[in-house]
Design an enzyme around this catalytic site. Structure first.
Site, PDB file in Angstrom:
ATOM      1  N   LYS A 222     -11.442  -9.386   2.681  1.00  0.00           N
ATOM      2  CA  LYS A 222     -10.593  -8.373   3.314  1.00  0.00           C
ATOM      3  C   LYS A 222      -9.168  -8.428   2.764  1.00  0.00           C
ATOM      4  O   LYS A 222      -8.587  -7.395   2.404  1.00  0.00           O
ATOM      5  CB  LYS A 222     -10.562  -8.581   4.831  1.00  0.00           C
ATOM      6  CG  LYS A 222      -9.551  -7.715   5.552  1.00  0.00           C
ATOM      7  CD  LYS A 222      -9.854  -6.229   5.474  1.00  0.00           C
ATOM      8  CE  LYS A 222      -8.727  -5.436   6.117  1.00  0.00           C
ATOM      9  NZ  LYS A 222      -8.966  -4.005   6.157  1.00  0.00           N
ATOM     10  N   CYS A 276      -1.849  -1.813   6.963  1.00  0.00           N
ATOM     11  CA  CYS A 276      -2.697  -2.751   6.202  1.00  0.00           C
ATOM     12  C   CYS A 276      -2.048  -3.263   4.925  1.00  0.00           C
ATOM     13  O   CYS A 276      -1.806  -4.452   4.765  1.00  0.00           O
ATOM     14  CB  CYS A 276      -3.998  -2.055   5.791  1.00  0.00           C
ATOM     15  SG  CYS A 276      -4.827  -1.172   7.055  1.00  0.00           S
TER      16      CYS A 276
HETATM   17  N1  SAJ Z   1      -0.109   4.818  -2.050  1.00  0.00           N
HETATM   18  C1  SAJ Z   1       0.579   5.032  -3.246  1.00  0.00           C
HETATM   19  N2  SAJ Z   1      -0.136   5.268  -4.381  1.00  0.00           N
HETATM   20  C2  SAJ Z   1      -1.516   5.298  -4.373  1.00  0.00           C
HETATM   21  C3  SAJ Z   1      -2.195   5.067  -3.149  1.00  0.00           C
HETATM   22  C4  SAJ Z   1      -1.475   4.833  -1.994  1.00  0.00           C
HETATM   23  O1  SAJ Z   1       1.808   5.012  -3.283  1.00  0.00           O
HETATM   24  O2  SAJ Z   1      -2.118   5.546  -5.415  1.00  0.00           O
HETATM   25  C5  SAJ Z   1       0.651   4.529  -0.832  1.00  0.00           C
HETATM   26  C6  SAJ Z   1       0.409   5.511   0.296  1.00  0.00           C
HETATM   27  O3  SAJ Z   1       1.335   6.574   0.222  1.00  0.00           O
HETATM   28  C7  SAJ Z   1       0.642   4.646   1.535  1.00  0.00           C
HETATM   29  C8  SAJ Z   1       0.176   3.268   1.097  1.00  0.00           C
HETATM   30  O4  SAJ Z   1       0.210   3.274  -0.339  1.00  0.00           O
HETATM   31  O5  SAJ Z   1       2.010   4.585   1.865  1.00  0.00           O
HETATM   32  C9  SAJ Z   1      -1.215   2.880   1.577  1.00  0.00           C
HETATM   33  O6  SAJ Z   1      -2.070   3.947   1.230  1.00  0.00           O
HETATM   34  P1  SAJ Z   1      -3.692   3.729   1.185  1.00  0.00           P
HETATM   35  O7  SAJ Z   1      -4.252   4.918   0.483  1.00  0.00           O
HETATM   36  O8  SAJ Z   1      -4.002   2.390   0.666  1.00  0.00           O
HETATM   37  O9  SAJ Z   1      -4.132   3.895   2.702  1.00  0.00           O
HETATM   38  P2  SAJ Z   1      -4.285   2.801   3.812  1.00  0.00           P
HETATM   39  O10 SAJ Z   1      -3.059   1.988   3.991  1.00  0.00           O
HETATM   40  O11 SAJ Z   1      -4.817   3.506   5.003  1.00  0.00           O
HETATM   41  O12 SAJ Z   1      -5.392   1.837   3.183  1.00  0.00           O
HETATM   42  C10 SAJ Z   1      -6.692   1.858   3.690  1.00  0.00           C
HETATM   43  C11 SAJ Z   1      -7.225   0.494   3.399  1.00  0.00           C
HETATM   44  N3  SAJ Z   1      -8.455   0.369   4.126  1.00  0.00           N
HETATM   45  C12 SAJ Z   1      -8.591  -0.688   4.969  1.00  0.00           C
HETATM   46  O13 SAJ Z   1      -7.739  -1.533   5.121  1.00  0.00           O
HETATM   47  C13 SAJ Z   1      -9.859  -0.711   5.714  1.00  0.00           C
HETATM   48  C14 SAJ Z   1      -7.469   0.293   1.931  1.00  0.00           C
HETATM   49  O14 SAJ Z   1      -8.239  -0.905   1.751  1.00  0.00           O
HETATM   50  C15 SAJ Z   1      -8.234   1.428   1.335  1.00  0.00           C
HETATM   51  O15 SAJ Z   1      -8.325   1.221  -0.072  1.00  0.00           O
HETATM   52  C16 SAJ Z   1      -7.504   2.728   1.592  1.00  0.00           C
HETATM   53  O16 SAJ Z   1      -7.428   2.887   3.031  1.00  0.00           O
HETATM   54  C17 SAJ Z   1      -8.289   3.899   1.005  1.00  0.00           C
HETATM   55  O17 SAJ Z   1      -9.051   3.666   0.070  1.00  0.00           O
HETATM   56  O18 SAJ Z   1      -8.090   5.006   1.489  1.00  0.00           O
END
Ligand code: SAJ
Length: 444
Positions: A222, A276
């Site tokens: 995780k 996360c």
């Molecule tokens: N972000 C970027 N660039 C990217 C992707 C994300 O700047 O290419 C930023 C987003 O704007 C945000 C942050 O990073 O501020 C996190 O974005 P995220 O897409 O990782 O979304 P989360 O935080 O909801 O991450 C969740 C996580 N899932 C769990 O913890 C169960 C992560 O492991 C997943 O990879 C992600 O969702 C997903 O794949 O959507």
């Protein structure tokens, strides 16, 4: 109760369940187990949340397809009820703990909520029950915190008086039920037999791989999966900074790099937020804090991603300077306060950091976000007489914004875009002085 009895009760959905912590992890979990026929007791410390749940009214922010209906159905059927008290936990065969595990300013885990739940549970735990931690925890926490605290508070011994496992959640705001049903899960047991029984339990609600492992592996998977993502994003952000300096466009570079086999460069942006990704790398790093293990990539990635709101401040500063304006006294309009698009979740949002830094430099800040109630309103009205507009979150809501009118209402006509959301062509056609993170001035 013998572990074989527990296994049979789980198999036939006769086991009584408890879910401690009814937030965006625990509530969907409680609903799903209740929906498939288990009797579920939910426990939380917030009386407003318990009251709303017992009325079948979901306290979870944002749009969560299906959750409200399942909650109403299971509460009305009586298979799910919420309580502030631990007293009824004495008849629970399986207890799932879904409480927050934040990291502090010291980047170390703060397990107060987890410890408190374990102590309250231990005093009343039914002998022979199974305790599963769904919260994200640092590798080693099951062995060095959960086990001893539960043995101490219950007076029972692990694998004799109770059984223990760790099944880390993989939820995402906006897709809580879908992720819960369809995402693969690692299922960590303190013994192989415990992991197998846990697989039987989750099979009732998860239609994906359930991989039985030991607890350290579950804790590692995780925290590593989210650390991996943080490092990937940090790489994209560092390339964005290079592109700005050498006359490049990171958005185009990313697209062309990813045409090369085996490359999957993520997106640069105005920062990395949410419940996360910003914290899980520190949980992972904390597991070796007492050793001589030389970590550099993980802290460096965190520092790059945490720097991005400051970089946005620098772009705003540079744009104002070209209009003979200073940050002090400038009026800045921020579009997007949530941590990412299509959600109202604001925990650890990059915009929070930018707003703090702007205020610290005596700028006046006007904030808009279509998903955050206190920041909703007319974009063009709120932007009126501001020196600059700043796009921090790529909510689709902004897609059709009339940039020509935005230009007219802005005092200095500056648009700083942290996600390359509007595009150079559209912005220039509207007469805006358009600055994009990751694109050098004059390029594009
Ligand atoms: N972000 C970027 N660039 C990217 C992707 C994300 O700047 O290419 C930023 C987003 O704007 C945000 C942050 O990073 O501020 C996190 O974005 P995220 O897409 O990782 O979304 P989360 O935080 O909801 O991450 C969740 C996580 N899932 C769990 O913890 C169960 C992560 O492991 C997943 O990879 C992600 O969702 C997903 O794949 O959507």
């Amino acid at each position: 109760m013998m572990i074989s009895d527990l296994s049979n009760k789980i198999q036939h959905k006769k086991a009584n369940l408890a879910v401690i912590g009814l937030g965006y992890v625990g509530l969907p979990l409680a609903c799903e187990f209740a929906r498939v026929g288990f009797n579920v007791l939910g426990i939380d410390i917030l009386d407003e949340r318990v009251r709303r749940i017992n009325k079948g009214d979901s306290p979870i922010k944002g749009i969560e397809p299906g959750l409200e209906d399942i909650l109403a159905e299971t509460v009305s059927k009586g298979t799910l009820r919420a309580s502030l008290e631990y007293t009824d936990i004495t008849d629970r065969d399986v207890i799932l703990i879904c409480v927050e595990t934040p990291v502090g300013e010291d980047n170390m885990p703060h397990y107060d909520a987890l410890r408190s739940a374990l102590v309250s549970l231990g005093k009343l735990i039914k002998e022979g029950s199974l305790v599963i931690i769904e919260s994200t925890i640092a590798p080693g926490t099951m062995q060095h915190l959960v086990k001893p605290v539960l043995e101490e508070s219950s007076g029972l011994k692990l694998n004799e008086g109770f059984f223990l496992g760790n099944c880390p959640e993989r939820v995402m705001p906006g897709k809580l039920l879908m992720n819960l049903r369809l995402l693969n899960r690692v299922v960590g047991g303190m013994t192989t037999e415990t992991a197998e029984i846990m697989v039987k339990l989750y099979k009732h609600i998860v239609r994906a791989d359930l991989d039985p492992v030991d607890c350290v592996t579950a804790e590692l998977v995780k925290t590593v999966e989210n650390t991996y993502r943080d490092v990937q994003i940090a790489f994209a952000n560092e390339i964005a900074l290079i592109c700005e300096q050498v006359g490049g466009d990171v958005w185009k570079v990313r697209e062309l790099v990813n045409k090369s086999p085996g490359r999957q460069m993520l997106y640069a942006g105005s920062g990395v937020g949410g419940p996360c990704i910003p914290k899980d790398p520190w949980l992972l790093a904390s597991s070796v804090s007492g050793s001589q293990t030389p970590l550099s990539i993980i802290p460096a990635a965190r520092n790059i991603n945490d720097y991005m709101p400051t970089h946005m401040l620098n772009l705003i500063h540079a744009a104002l300077a070209e209009h003979n304006r200073e940050l002090a006294g400038a009026k800045i309009f921020i579009m997007g306060y949530a941590y990412m698009e299509e959600t109202g979740e604001t925990r650890n949002s990059p915009s929070q950091s930018l707003v703090y830094q702007l205020s610290d430099r005596q700028s006046q800040v006007i904030i808009h976000d279509p998903y955050v109630p206190q920041y909703q309103g007319s974009v063009l009205e709120m932007a009126r007489d501001c020196d600059a507009a700043v796009l921090m979150v790529k909510h689709q809501f902004y897609q059709n914004l009339d940039l020509k009118t935005l230009r007219q209402v802005l005092r200095s006509g500056i648009l700083v875009d942290g996600r390359s959301f509007f595009g150079v062509e559209r912005a220039n056609a509207a007469g805006l002085d358009y600055w994009v993170l990751g694109i050098a001035r004059g390029v594009g």
